[in-house]
Design a protein around this motif. Sequence first.
Motif, PDB file in Angstrom:
ATOM      1  N   VAL A 119     130.042  18.977  44.768  1.00  0.00           N
ATOM      2  CA  VAL A 119     129.799  20.210  45.533  1.00  0.00           C
ATOM      3  C   VAL A 119     128.372  20.716  45.303  1.00  0.00           C
ATOM      4  O   VAL A 119     127.716  21.204  46.219  1.00  0.00           O
ATOM      5  N   ILE A 120     127.880  20.578  44.091  1.00  0.00           N
ATOM      6  CA  ILE A 120     126.561  21.116  43.728  1.00  0.00           C
ATOM      7  C   ILE A 120     125.421  20.224  44.213  1.00  0.00           C
ATOM      8  O   ILE A 120     124.404  20.730  44.703  1.00  0.00           O
ATOM      9  N   ARG A 121     125.539  18.936  44.092  1.00  0.00           N
ATOM     10  CA  ARG A 121     124.445  18.003  44.398  1.00  0.00           C
ATOM     11  C   ARG A 121     123.863  18.192  45.794  1.00  0.00           C
ATOM     12  O   ARG A 121     122.648  18.170  45.960  1.00  0.00           O
ATOM     13  N   PRO A 122     124.655  18.406  46.842  1.00  0.00           N
ATOM     14  CA  PRO A 122     124.082  18.598  48.183  1.00  0.00           C
ATOM     15  C   PRO A 122     123.205  19.860  48.314  1.00  0.00           C
ATOM     16  O   PRO A 122     122.466  20.001  49.286  1.00  0.00           O
ATOM     17  N   LEU A 123     123.283  20.766  47.353  1.00  0.00           N
ATOM     18  CA  LEU A 123     122.440  21.965  47.392  1.00  0.00           C
ATOM     19  C   LEU A 123     120.984  21.647  47.054  1.00  0.00           C
ATOM     20  O   LEU A 123     120.110  22.499  47.206  1.00  0.00           O
ATOM     21  N   GLY A 124     120.731  20.434  46.571  1.00  0.00           N
ATOM     22  CA  GLY A 124     119.361  20.001  46.299  1.00  0.00           C
ATOM     23  C   GLY A 124     118.962  20.020  44.836  1.00  0.00           C
ATOM     24  O   GLY A 124     117.820  19.693  44.502  1.00  0.00           O
ATOM     25  N   ALA A 125     119.859  20.370  43.959  1.00  0.00           N
ATOM     26  CA  ALA A 125     119.549  20.421  42.527  1.00  0.00           C
ATOM     27  C   ALA A 125     119.734  19.055  41.885  1.00  0.00           C
ATOM     28  O   ALA A 125     120.505  18.226  42.362  1.00  0.00           O
ATOM     29  N   ARG A 126     119.008  18.862  40.773  1.00  0.00           N
ATOM     30  CA  ARG A 126     119.138  17.630  39.998  1.00  0.00           C
ATOM     31  C   ARG A 126     119.696  17.896  38.599  1.00  0.00           C
ATOM     32  O   ARG A 126     120.116  16.978  37.914  1.00  0.00           O
ATOM     33  N   LEU A 127     119.665  19.174  38.190  1.00  0.00           N
ATOM     34  CA  LEU A 127     120.188  19.603  36.895  1.00  0.00           C
ATOM     35  C   LEU A 127     121.088  20.811  37.098  1.00  0.00           C
ATOM     36  O   LEU A 127     120.972  21.508  38.120  1.00  0.00           O
ATOM     37  N   VAL A 128     121.945  21.098  36.111  1.00  0.00           N
ATOM     38  CA  VAL A 128     122.768  22.310  36.125  1.00  0.00           C
ATOM     39  C   VAL A 128     122.671  23.008  34.769  1.00  0.00           C
ATOM     40  O   VAL A 128     122.520  22.356  33.734  1.00  0.00           O
ATOM     41  N   ASP A 129     122.741  24.338  34.817  1.00  0.00           N
ATOM     42  CA  ASP A 129     122.804  25.134  33.594  1.00  0.00           C
ATOM     43  C   ASP A 129     123.498  26.446  33.906  1.00  0.00           C
ATOM     44  O   ASP A 129     124.061  26.621  34.994  1.00  0.00           O
ATOM     45  N   MET A 130     123.423  27.392  32.976  1.00  0.00           N
ATOM     46  CA  MET A 130     124.128  28.661  33.142  1.00  0.00           C
ATOM     47  C   MET A 130     123.214  29.889  33.139  1.00  0.00           C
ATOM     48  O   MET A 130     123.719  31.006  33.242  1.00  0.00           O
ATOM     49  N   GLU A 131     121.872  29.721  33.039  1.00  0.00           N
ATOM     50  CA  GLU A 131     121.002  30.891  32.910  1.00  0.00           C
ATOM     51  C   GLU A 131     119.715  30.876  33.725  1.00  0.00           C
ATOM     52  O   GLU A 131     119.158  31.944  33.989  1.00  0.00           O
ATOM     53  N   THR A 132     119.173  29.743  34.096  1.00  0.00           N
ATOM     54  CA  THR A 132     117.800  29.687  34.629  1.00  0.00           C
ATOM     55  C   THR A 132     117.568  30.592  35.828  1.00  0.00           C
ATOM     56  O   THR A 132     116.532  31.262  35.908  1.00  0.00           O
ATOM     57  N   TYR A 133     118.486  30.635  36.769  1.00  0.00           N
ATOM     58  CA  TYR A 133     118.286  31.512  37.931  1.00  0.00           C
ATOM     59  C   TYR A 133     118.065  32.952  37.454  1.00  0.00           C
ATOM     60  O   TYR A 133     117.148  33.634  37.926  1.00  0.00           O
ATOM     61  N   ALA A 134     118.878  33.412  36.525  1.00  0.00           N
ATOM     62  CA  ALA A 134     118.758  34.790  36.022  1.00  0.00           C
ATOM     63  C   ALA A 134     117.414  35.010  35.337  1.00  0.00           C
ATOM     64  O   ALA A 134     116.745  36.019  35.577  1.00  0.00           O
ATOM     65  N   TYR A 135     117.010  34.085  34.475  1.00  0.00           N
ATOM     66  CA  TYR A 135     115.713  34.221  33.806  1.00  0.00           C
ATOM     67  C   TYR A 135     114.584  34.305  34.825  1.00  0.00           C
ATOM     68  O   TYR A 135     113.694  35.146  34.722  1.00  0.00           O
ATOM     69  N   GLY A 136     114.610  33.417  35.799  1.00  0.00           N
ATOM     70  CA  GLY A 136     113.553  33.397  36.808  1.00  0.00           C
ATOM     71  C   GLY A 136     113.509  34.668  37.628  1.00  0.00           C
ATOM     72  O   GLY A 136     112.439  35.215  37.899  1.00  0.00           O
ATOM     73  N   TRP A 137     114.661  35.148  38.021  1.00  0.00           N
ATOM     74  CA  TRP A 137     114.727  36.362  38.835  1.00  0.00           C
ATOM     75  C   TRP A 137     114.215  37.572  38.046  1.00  0.00           C
ATOM     76  O   TRP A 137     113.442  38.376  38.566  1.00  0.00           O
ATOM     77  N   VAL A 138     114.630  37.697  36.784  1.00  0.00           N
ATOM     78  CA  VAL A 138     114.181  38.836  35.957  1.00  0.00           C
ATOM     79  C   VAL A 138     112.675  38.764  35.735  1.00  0.00           C
ATOM     80  O   VAL A 138     111.971  39.774  35.897  1.00  0.00           O
ATOM     81  N   ALA A 139     112.155  37.609  35.378  1.00  0.00           N
ATOM     82  CA  ALA A 139     110.710  37.482  35.160  1.00  0.00           C
ATOM     83  C   ALA A 139     109.942  37.858  36.422  1.00  0.00           C
ATOM     84  O   ALA A 139     108.907  38.539  36.350  1.00  0.00           O
ATOM     85  N   GLU A 140     110.456  37.451  37.567  1.00  0.00           N
ATOM     86  CA  GLU A 140     109.818  37.796  38.843  1.00  0.00           C
ATOM     87  C   GLU A 140     109.795  39.310  39.057  1.00  0.00           C
ATOM     88  O   GLU A 140     108.796  39.865  39.508  1.00  0.00           O
ATOM     89  N   GLN A 141     110.883  39.987  38.715  1.00  0.00           N
ATOM     90  CA  GLN A 141     110.943  41.447  38.880  1.00  0.00           C
ATOM     91  C   GLN A 141     109.888  42.143  38.023  1.00  0.00           C
ATOM     92  O   GLN A 141     109.355  43.178  38.396  1.00  0.00           O
ATOM     93  N   PHE A 142     109.592  41.576  36.852  1.00  0.00           N
ATOM     94  CA  PHE A 142     108.601  42.155  35.947  1.00  0.00           C
ATOM     95  C   PHE A 142     107.196  41.612  36.182  1.00  0.00           C
ATOM     96  O   PHE A 142     106.254  42.067  35.527  1.00  0.00           O
ATOM     97  N   GLY A 143     107.046  40.653  37.068  1.00  0.00           N
ATOM     98  CA  GLY A 143     105.733  40.075  37.335  1.00  0.00           C
ATOM     99  C   GLY A 143     105.188  39.255  36.176  1.00  0.00           C
ATOM    100  O   GLY A 143     103.978  39.146  36.008  1.00  0.00           O
ATOM    101  N   VAL A 144     106.072  38.672  35.381  1.00  0.00           N
ATOM    102  CA  VAL A 144     105.664  37.882  34.225  1.00  0.00           C
ATOM    103  C   VAL A 144     105.854  36.394  34.547  1.00  0.00           C
ATOM    104  O   VAL A 144     106.938  35.990  34.980  1.00  0.00           O
ATOM    105  N   PRO A 145     104.820  35.578  34.330  1.00  0.00           N
ATOM    106  CA  PRO A 145     104.985  34.136  34.556  1.00  0.00           C
ATOM    107  C   PRO A 145     106.069  33.573  33.651  1.00  0.00           C
ATOM    108  O   PRO A 145     106.242  34.013  32.512  1.00  0.00           O
ATOM    109  N   ILE A 146     106.778  32.581  34.171  1.00  0.00           N
ATOM    110  CA  ILE A 146     107.859  31.964  33.411  1.00  0.00           C
ATOM    111  C   ILE A 146     107.754  30.451  33.513  1.00  0.00           C
ATOM    112  O   ILE A 146     107.395  29.908  34.565  1.00  0.00           O
ATOM    113  N   ARG A 147     108.028  29.814  32.401  1.00  0.00           N
ATOM    114  CA  ARG A 147     108.132  28.357  32.364  1.00  0.00           C
ATOM    115  C   ARG A 147     109.490  28.034  31.757  1.00  0.00           C
ATOM    116  O   ARG A 147     109.850  28.565  30.703  1.00  0.00           O
TER     117      ARG A 147
END
Length: 185
Positions: A119-147
């Motif tokens: 179900v997940i693979r057709p969405l275009g992802a190659r990896l799965v986890d439980m937090e990255t989307y949240a980290y990225g979204w929060v960093a974006e809200q604060f204008g802080v670069p994230i790696r």
Amino acid sequence: MKLLVAALEAELVAFPADLPGFDRLVTGPGKLQATYALTRALDAGAYDEVVVVGTAGAIDATLEAAVYDIEAAIQHDVTDIDGKVGQHVSLPPRVELGRDGVIIATGDHFVDDAEAVSVIRPLGARLVDMETYAYGWVAEQFGVPIRVLKAVSDRAQDDAITDWRATVTACSHQLRDTIRTEYGV
């Protein structure tokens, strides 16, 4: 000052308690805990970069057991009002992290079976986890670069949690080596 972030203490076992130039944050697993902890940290202090390290399941069989930079994150466990998987009612479908790398699908459950991967693979992802989307979204809200750096811990199928438990320490060492090489600490 940079902020070193991981979801679990186990992902940081290879790292010293004090890493020069970095504060350290362990958020807990899942999108809600990740959002809450990172929001509190960024609200309390000024950081020039958030550096996330952690493990991920590979849902692309061509990915080796290595460390990958994350390019973007999507959510695999949401649907919009029309029932479209991967689309949230009010959040962006994709959070860009500003790096070349692989796409990761984030969701609030540990992916460990072939049906979920299909179900997940057709969405275009190659990896799965439980937090990255949240980290990225929060960093974006604060204008802080994230790696985000993710080490492949399992194949997200057939008892993957057993594989994760067996490999998390080795993944932490891979991530520590990458931080040493990339950041000189």
